[in-house]
Design a protein around this motif. Structure first.
Motif, PDB file in Angstrom:
ATOM      1  N   ASP A 199       0.920  -1.061  -0.151  1.00 11.00           N
ATOM      2  CA  ASP A 199       0.070  -0.206   0.072  1.00 11.00           C
ATOM      3  C   ASP A 199       0.984   2.129   0.358  1.00 11.00           C
ATOM      4  N   GLY A 200       2.293   1.200  -0.241  1.00 13.67           N
ATOM      5  CA  GLY A 200       2.899   2.477   0.177  1.00 13.67           C
ATOM      6  C   GLY A 200       3.608   3.081   1.534  1.00 13.67           C
ATOM      7  N   ARG A 201       2.113   2.770   2.027  1.00 13.33           N
ATOM      8  CA  ARG A 201       3.110   2.606   3.657  1.00 13.33           C
ATOM      9  C   ARG A 201       4.319   1.919   4.715  1.00 13.33           C
ATOM     10  N   ASP A 202       4.489   3.110   5.392  1.00 14.68           N
ATOM     11  CA  ASP A 202       5.526   1.782   6.110  1.00 14.68           C
ATOM     12  C   ASP A 202       4.248   1.507   7.013  1.00 14.68           C
ATOM     13  N   HIS A 203       4.538  -0.189   7.899  1.00 16.69           N
ATOM     14  CA  HIS A 203       3.729  -0.345   8.633  1.00 16.69           C
ATOM     15  C   HIS A 203       4.645  -1.191  10.080  1.00 16.69           C
ATOM     16  N   LEU A 204       4.112  -0.655  11.154  1.00 16.21           N
ATOM     17  CA  LEU A 204       5.151  -1.336  12.744  1.00 16.21           C
ATOM     18  C   LEU A 204       5.544  -2.683  12.798  1.00 16.21           C
ATOM     19  N   VAL A 205       6.424  -3.158  12.780  1.00 18.55           N
ATOM     20  CA  VAL A 205       6.785  -4.446  13.503  1.00 18.55           C
ATOM     21  C   VAL A 205       6.798  -4.706  14.442  1.00 18.55           C
ATOM     22  N   SER A 206       5.968  -5.423  14.831  1.00 19.87           N
ATOM     23  CA  SER A 206       6.125  -6.274  16.840  1.00 19.87           C
ATOM     24  C   SER A 206       6.322  -7.412  16.917  1.00 19.87           C
ATOM     25  N   ILE A 207       7.174  -8.045  18.214  1.00 15.10           N
ATOM     26  CA  ILE A 207       7.568  -9.399  17.728  1.00 15.10           C
ATOM     27  C   ILE A 207       6.506 -10.356  19.006  1.00 15.10           C
TER      28      ILE A 207
END
Length: 423
Positions: A73-81
């Protein structure tokens, strides 16, 4: 060697070197010395900075450092573990990408337990995150595991993989990198016989010693040059009083690191000499190429003694996987029982750890898998690291692995009902 005193001696030497580096940096950076500039003080400070950082990294677990990922979608998405399964010797973790729909491709990365942390596959994880739901085995440092948790050998390791695959279900695609390739193959065969409904969709083995004798290297042939008694006497120590695993017998990460460095001593010596000069000239940075590589390379973990010794004896000396005679709790695993799992092997032309021929041997063992479900790729000019984390992986191998996964995504499984009670 099997005493806490020898373990503590190594830690004392490491701690002393770290202290000397910190002391040299502090002394050479004393403000009053700036009144009389001296190039020797600059070199002393540079040596101290590089030395302190290097020896400090040897006992620190690196952070994953994956904060966001760019999506379609062209956006940066946060990553959680998130921890999916927690066990004393290792966890199954999931990299959750916030705010996007779940990806169809579910991938389990089986990280090596060979002296480094699972973070060694950080770049592999990053490359897969935009297109996959990524899970990985996060093995724990044996020095931090109390003796009360019991043993952990190659059979226990394999059963951990069995449980992780059962947790993720039959739609998972397993990618095993280097050391765990033989045991991942055994775990898949174990599932095929014991719990066929939980078999993975695909199995990709990258640079693993399925048959170490196919094309021996200095690394894989090491076990044939020493007896098990010599190995135990020379390599095994007891964790010292500083850590939770006090008294546990381990193959120390610092000892493994010494072996790693000795293989290419001139290269490493030159790399550190060059870095000291860059620091002295003010040309270095906290995340420059040298620091990015060695922050990970120097961060080592201890392996349990039983895992290290059983790996050498059963995988390398006795070639139990290559001979298809590996047993788990007395049950002989039959690799030919794998019939519904598509299998792909990946090798590097210039791999000096698991040379070409060692990994592709898995395809000959999988006699129950139709030829159309088998695949092999030999990457021209690639070394060991490059086939799972370098440009060869990003540009050539990764697209092939994803294509392999997609080609087998809609293939119906034919496994029957569970033959034996699941364990």
């Amino acid at each position: 060697m099997r005493f806490m005193a020898s373990y503590d001696l190594m830690e004392t030497v490491r701690n002393t070197q770290q202290w000397m580096g910190a002391s040299a940096l502090s002394l050479a950076s004393y403000p009053a010395f700036s009144l009389v500039p001296n190039p020797m003080l600059t070199m002393m400070a540079a040596w101290g900075e590089v030395t302190e950082r290097s020896y400090k990294r040897m006992v620190a677990k690196p952070d994953w450092g994956i904060h966001s990922v760019s999506c379609e979608d062209g956006r940066d998405h946060l990553v959680s573990i998130a921890k999916v399964v927690e066990r004393p010797f290792g966890d199954l973790i999931h990299f959750e990408v916030q705010g996007r729909e779940e990806k169809a491709r579910k991938v389990l990365l089986v990280a090596p337990m060979s002296g480094h942390y699972a973070t060694l596959l950080r770049s592999t994880v990053v490359s897969l995150l935009p297109d996959c739901e990524v899970y990985i085995t996060d093995w724990h440092n044996a020095r931090d595991i109390p003796v009360s948790e019991g043993k952990f050998d190659v059979e226990d390791y394999t059963l951990y993989l069995v449980d992780f695959m059962k947790e993720l279900g039959p739609e998972v695609n397993v990618i095993a990198v280097c050391q765990p390739a033989p045991l991942t193959l055994a775990a898949t065969a174990y599932l095929a016989e014991i719990f066929p409904e939980a078999q993975p969709r695909t199995l990709t083995l990258i640079g693993g010693p399925i048959d170490p004798d196919a094309t021996p290297t200095e690394v894989t042939d090491f076990g044939n040059r020493v007896s098990m008694g010599q190995l135990e006497q020379l390599m095994i120590q007891r964790v010292g009083a500083k850590y939770k695993g006090i008294g546990r017998q381990v193959y120390p990460g610092l000892l493994q690191l010494t072996s790693f460095i000795s293989m290419n001593l001139d290269t490493h010596a030159q790399a550190f000499t060059d870095q000291i000069m860059r620091v002295a000239r003010g040309e270095s940075g906290d995340h420059d190429r040298h620091n990015r590589f060695y922050d990970e390379y120097l961060a080592v973990m201890d392996m349990t003694a039983e895992f290290y010794l059983s790996t050498v004896e059963r995988i390398f000396k006795n070639s139990e996987i290559a001979k298809n005679c590996f047993t788990i709790n007395g049950h002989e695993v039959d690799i030919s029982k794998i019939t519904d799992v598509a299998v792909k092997t990946v090798e590097g032309e210039k791999d000096d750890i698991s040379a070409p021929g060692q990994c592709v041997a898995a395809l000959d063992l999988c006699t129950g898998v139709p030829e159309k479900m088998k695949s092999n790729h030999l990457e021209p000019g690639a070394g060991h690291y490059g086939i799972f984390a370098g440009s060869s992986w990003r540009n050539n191998i990764r697209p092939l692995v994803l294509k392999f996964i997609d080609e087998n995504a809609d293939r119906p499984k034919t496994s029957g009902k569970t033959k034996l009670a699941a364990v």
